[in-house]
Design an enzyme around this catalytic site. Structure first.
Site, PDB file in Angstrom:
ATOM      1  N   SER A 159       8.047  17.123  -3.172  1.00 34.91           N
ATOM      2  CA  SER A 159       9.415  17.408  -3.040  1.00 34.91           C
ATOM      3  C   SER A 159      10.092  16.470  -4.004  1.00 34.91           C
ATOM      4  O   SER A 159       9.636  15.371  -4.509  1.00 34.91           O
ATOM      5  CB  SER A 159       9.897  16.945  -1.532  1.00 34.91           C
ATOM      6  N   GLY A 215       0.489  27.075   5.476  1.00 37.77           N
ATOM      7  CA  GLY A 215       1.993  27.317   5.369  1.00 37.77           C
ATOM      8  C   GLY A 215       2.499  28.760   5.251  1.00 37.77           C
ATOM      9  O   GLY A 215       3.445  29.068   4.960  1.00 37.77           O
ATOM     10  N   ALA A 216       1.593  29.687   5.551  1.00 38.17           N
ATOM     11  CA  ALA A 216       1.856  30.935   5.195  1.00 38.17           C
ATOM     12  C   ALA A 216       2.628  31.711   6.047  1.00 38.17           C
ATOM     13  O   ALA A 216       3.193  32.985   5.938  1.00 38.17           O
ATOM     14  CB  ALA A 216       0.332  31.689   5.266  1.00 38.17           C
ATOM     15  N   LYS A 225       5.464  12.613   0.491  1.00 38.39           N
ATOM     16  CA  LYS A 225       5.436  13.680  -0.542  1.00 38.39           C
ATOM     17  C   LYS A 225       5.311  12.710  -1.950  1.00 38.39           C
ATOM     18  O   LYS A 225       4.695  13.404  -2.882  1.00 38.39           O
ATOM     19  CB  LYS A 225       6.857  14.203  -0.641  1.00 38.39           C
ATOM     20  N   TYR A 257       8.930  11.422   5.221  1.00 35.64           N
ATOM     21  CA  TYR A 257       9.051  12.611   4.383  1.00 35.64           C
ATOM     22  C   TYR A 257       8.957  12.194   2.809  1.00 35.64           C
ATOM     23  O   TYR A 257       7.948  12.592   2.099  1.00 35.64           O
ATOM     24  CB  TYR A 257       9.920  13.439   4.700  1.00 35.64           C
ATOM     25  N   ALA A 258       9.781  11.233   2.518  1.00 37.20           N
ATOM     26  CA  ALA A 258      10.022  10.785   1.090  1.00 37.20           C
ATOM     27  C   ALA A 258       8.635  10.262   0.677  1.00 37.20           C
ATOM     28  O   ALA A 258       8.320  10.517  -0.440  1.00 37.20           O
ATOM     29  CB  ALA A 258      11.354  10.176   0.728  1.00 37.20           C
ATOM     30  N   ASN A 269      12.913  10.866  -5.792  1.00 39.00           N
ATOM     31  CA  ASN A 269      14.465  10.119  -6.029  1.00 39.00           C
ATOM     32  C   ASN A 269      14.483   9.605  -4.606  1.00 39.00           C
ATOM     33  O   ASN A 269      15.638   8.895  -4.400  1.00 39.00           O
ATOM     34  CB  ASN A 269      15.322  11.312  -6.111  1.00 39.00           C
TER      35      ASN A 269
HETATM   36  N1  LIG Z   1      12.589  24.096   1.743  1.00 41.97           N
HETATM   37  C1  LIG Z   1      13.133  23.249   1.055  1.00 41.97           C
HETATM   38  O1  LIG Z   1      14.150  22.846   0.883  1.00 41.97           O
HETATM   39  C2  LIG Z   1      11.816  22.406   0.388  1.00 41.97           C
HETATM   40  C3  LIG Z   1      12.138  21.194  -0.616  1.00 41.97           C
HETATM   41  C4  LIG Z   1      11.042  20.552  -1.009  1.00 41.97           C
HETATM   42  C5  LIG Z   1       9.723  20.895  -0.636  1.00 41.97           C
HETATM   43  N2  LIG Z   1       9.403  21.681   0.333  1.00 41.97           N
HETATM   44  C6  LIG Z   1       8.112  21.819   0.815  1.00 41.97           C
HETATM   45  O2  LIG Z   1       7.716  23.074   0.720  1.00 41.97           O
HETATM   46  C7  LIG Z   1       6.559  23.275   1.739  1.00 41.97           C
HETATM   47  C8  LIG Z   1       6.662  24.620   2.295  1.00 41.97           C
HETATM   48  O3  LIG Z   1       8.156  24.496   3.223  1.00 41.97           O
HETATM   49  P1  LIG Z   1       9.011  25.846   3.376  1.00 41.97           P
HETATM   50  O4  LIG Z   1      10.301  25.724   2.763  1.00 41.97           O
HETATM   51  O5  LIG Z   1       8.285  26.988   3.246  1.00 41.97           O
HETATM   52  O6  LIG Z   1       9.202  25.456   4.908  1.00 41.97           O
HETATM   53  P2  LIG Z   1       9.069  26.238   6.246  1.00 41.97           P
HETATM   54  O7  LIG Z   1       9.468  27.890   5.949  1.00 41.97           O
HETATM   55  O8  LIG Z   1       9.503  25.552   7.371  1.00 41.97           O
HETATM   56  O9  LIG Z   1       7.431  26.268   6.586  1.00 41.97           O
HETATM   57  C9  LIG Z   1       6.721  25.329   6.938  1.00 41.97           C
HETATM   58  C10 LIG Z   1       5.490  25.511   6.920  1.00 41.97           C
HETATM   59  O10 LIG Z   1       4.492  24.629   7.434  1.00 41.97           O
HETATM   60  C11 LIG Z   1       3.691  25.005   8.227  1.00 41.97           C
HETATM   61  N3  LIG Z   1       3.239  23.619   9.196  1.00 41.97           N
HETATM   62  C12 LIG Z   1       4.073  22.714   9.788  1.00 41.97           C
HETATM   63  N4  LIG Z   1       3.298  22.001  10.130  1.00 41.97           N
HETATM   64  C13 LIG Z   1       2.107  22.126  10.246  1.00 41.97           C
HETATM   65  C14 LIG Z   1       0.880  21.870  10.683  1.00 41.97           C
HETATM   66  N5  LIG Z   1       0.698  20.498  11.395  1.00 41.97           N
HETATM   67  N6  LIG Z   1      -0.438  22.410  10.604  1.00 41.97           N
HETATM   68  C15 LIG Z   1      -0.225  23.685   9.872  1.00 41.97           C
HETATM   69  N7  LIG Z   1       1.018  24.208   9.246  1.00 41.97           N
HETATM   70  C16 LIG Z   1       1.790  23.376   9.569  1.00 41.97           C
HETATM   71  C17 LIG Z   1       4.431  25.749   9.227  1.00 41.97           C
HETATM   72  O11 LIG Z   1       3.705  26.664   9.934  1.00 41.97           O
HETATM   73  P3  LIG Z   1       4.136  27.174  11.634  1.00 41.97           P
HETATM   74  O12 LIG Z   1       5.469  27.456  11.270  1.00 41.97           O
HETATM   75  O13 LIG Z   1       3.156  28.154  11.722  1.00 41.97           O
HETATM   76  O14 LIG Z   1       4.128  26.001  12.382  1.00 41.97           O
HETATM   77  C18 LIG Z   1       5.106  26.597   8.107  1.00 41.97           C
HETATM   78  O15 LIG Z   1       4.374  27.777   7.671  1.00 41.97           O
HETATM   79  C19 LIG Z   1       6.436  22.176   2.437  1.00 41.97           C
HETATM   80  O16 LIG Z   1       5.578  21.316   2.102  1.00 41.97           O
HETATM   81  C20 LIG Z   1       7.817  21.493   2.278  1.00 41.97           C
HETATM   82  O17 LIG Z   1       7.698  20.139   2.438  1.00 41.97           O
HETATM   83  C21 LIG Z   1      10.350  22.402   0.810  1.00 41.97           C
END
Ligand SMILES: NC(=O)c1ccc[n+]([C@@H]2O[C@H](COP(=O)([O-])OP(=O)(O)OC[C@H]3O[C@@H](n4cnc5c(N)ncnc54)[C@H](OP(=O)(O)O)[C@@H]3O)[C@@H](O)[C@H]2O)c1
Length: 247
Positions: free
Chosen positions: A138, A19-20, A157, A153-154, A143
């Site tokens: 998450s 997720g970089a 996680k 998703y819920a 919740n």
């Molecule tokens: N933002 C929030 O509100 C929030 C809240 C709770 C939990 N989270 C969790 O935090 C984590 C990071 O999310 P973020 O907020 O940084 O979101 P983000 O900016 O949308 O980043 C998501 C990342 O996941 C990668 N990804 C998605 N599907 C993939 C796959 N099949 N294989 C490899 N990489 C994949 C994307 O890669 P590409 O873009 O290169 O495809 C991107 O780097 C996630 O697990 C998310 O569920 C986020």
């Protein structure tokens, strides 16, 4: 640890981050570099980081052959992994009765099965005292979430929390710690899908009245990887601005 106020001294260490290309994963890469680590930075899109200590790899985290190949390339370049940080994830959407089986599988595979694949194939490189894994949950996993992110998703996680507990026990004799970070809403591209009204509704549910930042989440990851957390394994770090309080 360099001194007692350093969050993470990662000189000579190797971090593997999924997720970089996303908000939280990118912040983790920057903090690992600042802490002195070398980093394997992975995403499906190209990773934008030209630091010579970064090995950039394209990785679809649900594809076992790609996962195996990524760790082979990591072994060839660095020989080991000290920190496995799995931030890749995706939301679903809509009510359960409107969700297709294909969409269910895509979300569960992306969030949960990917963690199984990454941990399984990272294990030979991680297997030594001092290694740490951080998964990403998450508040939805605690919740129950809502139609904004959907049932898959819920559910995925929540399952990651138990995968964390399972592996924390199984891998403790190896000296590998496993923890999970569970953010509430974080100001990253993942929230771009929400309307202004939905943002207002979400913020109104947060006792602190603010979204977390990607840097706050990355700071939690650094702590969980650090010597400060040497006695912590199987734990779930709640960064939800007070949204989740009753676990
Ligand atoms: N933002 C929030 O509100 C929030 C809240 C709770 C939990 N989270 C969790 O935090 C984590 C990071 O999310 P973020 O907020 O940084 O979101 P983000 O900016 O949308 O980043 C998501 C990342 O996941 C990668 N990804 C998605 N599907 C993939 C796959 N099949 N294989 C490899 N990489 C994949 C994307 O890669 P590409 O873009 O290169 O495809 C991107 O780097 C996630 O697990 C998310 O569920 C986020």
């Amino acid at each position: 640890m360099a001194d007692k106020t350093t969050l993470l001294d990662a000189a000579g260490k190797v971090a593997f981050v999924t997720g970089a290309t996303g908000g939280i994963g990118n912040a983790c890469v920057a903090m690992f570099l600042a802490a002195g680590a070398s980093v394997v930075a992975t995403g499906r899109r190209a990773v934008a980081n030209d630091d010579p200590r970064v090995l950039k790899l394209a990785l679809e985290a649900t594809d076992e052959a790609q996962v195996i190949d990524a760790f082979a390339k990591t072994k060839a370049r660095f020989g080991t992994i000290d920190y496995l940080v799995h931030m890749a994830g995706m939301v679903g959407k809509g009510r359960l009765n409107e969700m297709s089986l294909a969409d269910w599988h895509t979300v569960v595979d992306t969030n949960l099965t990917s963690a199984f694949l990454l941990m399984k194939h990272a294990y030979p490189l991680l297997r030594k005292p001092g290694s740490a894994v951080v998964l990403c949950g998450s508040s939805n996993g605690a919740n129950g979430g809502s139609y904004l992110s959907g049932a898959a998703y819920a559910t995925s996680k929540a399952a990651l929390v138990n995968l964390t507990r399972y592996t924390a026990k199984e891998w403790a004799p190896d000296g590998i710690r496993v923890n999970i970070l569970s953010p509430g809403p974080v100001d990253t591209p993942m929230l771009d899908r929400l309307s202004e009204t939905q943002h207002d509704g979400l913020k109104a549910q947060l006792p602190l009245g603010k979204y977390a930042t990607a840097d706050e989440c990355a700071g939690g990851v650094m702590f969980l990887c650090s010597a400060h957390a040497a006695s912590m394994t199987g734990t779930n770090m709640n960064i939800s601005s007070g949204l989740v309080l009753d676990r």
